[in-house]
Design a protein around this motif. Sequence first.
Motif, PDB file in Angstrom:
ATOM      1  N   PHE A  55      29.873  52.915  31.297  1.00 53.97           N
ATOM      2  CA  PHE A  55      30.222  53.376  32.640  1.00 53.97           C
ATOM      3  C   PHE A  55      31.632  52.925  33.035  1.00 53.97           C
ATOM      4  N   ALA A  56      32.048  51.794  32.513  1.00 57.16           N
ATOM      5  CA  ALA A  56      33.367  51.240  32.858  1.00 57.16           C
ATOM      6  C   ALA A  56      34.521  52.199  32.550  1.00 57.16           C
ATOM      7  N   PRO A  57      34.529  52.901  31.409  1.00 55.24           N
ATOM      8  CA  PRO A  57      35.628  53.850  31.156  1.00 55.24           C
ATOM      9  C   PRO A  57      35.716  54.975  32.188  1.00 55.24           C
ATOM     10  N   VAL A  58      34.579  55.360  32.757  1.00 57.81           N
ATOM     11  CA  VAL A  58      34.591  56.377  33.819  1.00 57.81           C
ATOM     12  C   VAL A  58      35.373  55.848  35.012  1.00 57.81           C
ATOM     13  N   LEU A  59      35.133  54.588  35.363  1.00 57.29           N
ATOM     14  CA  LEU A  59      35.856  53.966  36.482  1.00 57.29           C
ATOM     15  C   LEU A  59      37.330  53.792  36.147  1.00 57.29           C
ATOM     16  N   GLU A  60      37.606  53.413  34.901  1.00 59.68           N
ATOM     17  CA  GLU A  60      38.996  53.227  34.475  1.00 59.68           C
ATOM     18  C   GLU A  60      39.773  54.540  34.579  1.00 59.68           C
ATOM     19  N   ALA A  61      39.136  55.646  34.239  1.00 61.84           N
ATOM     20  CA  ALA A  61      39.779  56.955  34.341  1.00 61.84           C
ATOM     21  C   ALA A  61      40.109  57.316  35.783  1.00 61.84           C
ATOM     22  N   GLN A  62      39.377  56.719  36.730  1.00 60.18           N
ATOM     23  CA  GLN A  62      39.637  56.957  38.155  1.00 60.18           C
ATOM     24  C   GLN A  62      40.609  55.921  38.732  1.00 60.18           C
ATOM     25  N   SER A  63      41.224  55.126  37.867  1.00 55.79           N
ATOM     26  CA  SER A  63      42.188  54.082  38.247  1.00 55.79           C
ATOM     27  C   SER A  63      41.565  52.982  39.100  1.00 55.79           C
ATOM     28  N   VAL A  64      40.295  52.713  38.877  1.00 56.79           N
ATOM     29  CA  VAL A  64      39.627  51.608  39.571  1.00 56.79           C
ATOM     30  C   VAL A  64      40.063  50.322  38.896  1.00 56.79           C
ATOM     31  N   PRO A  65      40.577  49.343  39.658  1.00 56.90           N
ATOM     32  CA  PRO A  65      40.988  48.081  39.044  1.00 56.90           C
ATOM     33  C   PRO A  65      39.773  47.307  38.521  1.00 56.90           C
ATOM     34  N   ALA A  66      39.964  46.567  37.432  1.00 58.64           N
ATOM     35  CA  ALA A  66      38.917  45.761  36.794  1.00 58.64           C
ATOM     36  C   ALA A  66      37.640  46.582  36.604  1.00 58.64           C
ATOM     37  N   PRO A  67      37.726  47.681  35.863  1.00 55.87           N
ATOM     38  CA  PRO A  67      36.594  48.597  35.771  1.00 55.87           C
ATOM     39  C   PRO A  67      35.311  47.973  35.228  1.00 55.87           C
ATOM     40  N   GLU A  68      35.407  47.040  34.304  1.00 53.41           N
ATOM     41  CA  GLU A  68      34.202  46.404  33.750  1.00 53.41           C
ATOM     42  C   GLU A  68      33.488  45.576  34.819  1.00 53.41           C
ATOM     43  N   VAL A  69      34.268  44.832  35.615  1.00 54.87           N
ATOM     44  CA  VAL A  69      33.686  44.022  36.690  1.00 54.87           C
ATOM     45  C   VAL A  69      33.081  44.929  37.761  1.00 54.87           C
ATOM     46  N   VAL A  70      33.810  45.954  38.153  1.00 44.50           N
ATOM     47  CA  VAL A  70      33.324  46.886  39.181  1.00 44.50           C
ATOM     48  C   VAL A  70      32.073  47.607  38.689  1.00 44.50           C
ATOM     49  N   ALA A  71      32.040  47.961  37.404  1.00 46.31           N
ATOM     50  CA  ALA A  71      30.855  48.628  36.847  1.00 46.31           C
ATOM     51  C   ALA A  71      29.627  47.734  36.988  1.00 46.31           C
ATOM     52  N   TRP A  72      29.773  46.459  36.668  1.00 46.19           N
ATOM     53  CA  TRP A  72      28.643  45.528  36.811  1.00 46.19           C
ATOM     54  C   TRP A  72      28.255  45.353  38.276  1.00 46.19           C
ATOM     55  N   LEU A  73      29.251  45.202  39.157  1.00 45.82           N
ATOM     56  CA  LEU A  73      28.951  45.038  40.585  1.00 45.82           C
ATOM     57  C   LEU A  73      28.217  46.260  41.136  1.00 45.82           C
ATOM     58  N   MET A  74      28.672  47.448  40.736  1.00 51.03           N
ATOM     59  CA  MET A  74      28.014  48.671  41.199  1.00 51.03           C
ATOM     60  C   MET A  74      26.586  48.759  40.668  1.00 51.03           C
ATOM     61  N   THR A  75      26.406  48.408  39.411  1.00 48.60           N
ATOM     62  CA  THR A  75      25.079  48.458  38.792  1.00 48.60           C
ATOM     63  C   THR A  75      24.118  47.520  39.503  1.00 48.60           C
ATOM     64  N   ILE A  76      24.563  46.315  39.778  1.00 47.14           N
ATOM     65  CA  ILE A  76      23.727  45.332  40.476  1.00 47.14           C
ATOM     66  C   ILE A  76      23.445  45.791  41.905  1.00 47.14           C
ATOM     67  N   ALA A  77      24.499  46.245  42.589  1.00 45.23           N
ATOM     68  CA  ALA A  77      24.330  46.687  43.979  1.00 45.23           C
ATOM     69  C   ALA A  77      23.364  47.868  44.057  1.00 45.23           C
ATOM     70  N   GLU A  78      23.504  48.820  43.158  1.00 42.73           N
ATOM     71  CA  GLU A  78      22.634  49.997  43.192  1.00 42.73           C
ATOM     72  C   GLU A  78      21.204  49.644  42.780  1.00 42.73           C
ATOM     73  N   GLY A  79      21.055  48.894  41.698  1.00 44.38           N
ATOM     74  CA  GLY A  79      19.719  48.557  41.208  1.00 44.38           C
ATOM     75  C   GLY A  79      18.956  47.649  42.144  1.00 44.38           C
ATOM     76  N   LEU A  80      19.520  46.482  42.421  1.00 49.23           N
ATOM     77  CA  LEU A  80      18.843  45.531  43.316  1.00 49.23           C
ATOM     78  C   LEU A  80      18.848  46.016  44.757  1.00 49.23           C
ATOM     79  N   GLY A  81      19.951  46.644  45.168  1.00 43.52           N
ATOM     80  CA  GLY A  81      20.030  47.173  46.531  1.00 43.52           C
ATOM     81  C   GLY A  81      19.000  48.263  46.764  1.00 43.52           C
TER      82      GLY A  81
END
Length: 170
Positions: A55-81
């Motif tokens: 999922f991180a490369p998808v974020l990187e293609a959108q110029s999201v900074p620190a895509p690997e970290v953001v991917a994990w944060l999004m996964t945790i927020a979506e799953g646990l949230g």
Amino acid sequence: MRHAARSASGGVMKALGTSFLGRGSDLGPLLLRLGVGLVFAVHGWRKIDGGVSNFAPVLEAQSVPAPEVVAWLMTIAEGLGGLALIVGVFTRLVTLPLIAIMVGALVLVKSEIGFIVADAPGGELDTALLAGLLCLLFIGPGRLSVDGLLGMETATAPVSGRARATSEAA
């Protein structure tokens, strides 16, 4: 005269069966939490199942900074949230990162592809989820939630109760 108009409209509303629906007003937030929470929980699980590193490369293609970290944060927020919304625990707090995710998705991704796209998901699901999250932020989890059962949230008075209080004050 104002009181007569209120009585007349109240009679019409009772005739339409809304007084019955008003008694079930606690179901509204519950159903909203279940629907929105289920979508987020499933999306979080799919990111884990498919590999967050995919999922991180998808974020990187959108110029999201620190895509690997953001991917994990999004996964945790979506799953646990999503799970937290389903049971109704820390509901208003949980909506905040999910709102940020939806705004980010709409601004970074969906603004480029459009709101409704024939061959791919457009922004309509993200907009509906954002609307649901904003509703939960403002109305709270409702009484039929862990928050409500533990007294962490004050339950919102049903619309019929607010209308009575307003008419009594007038």
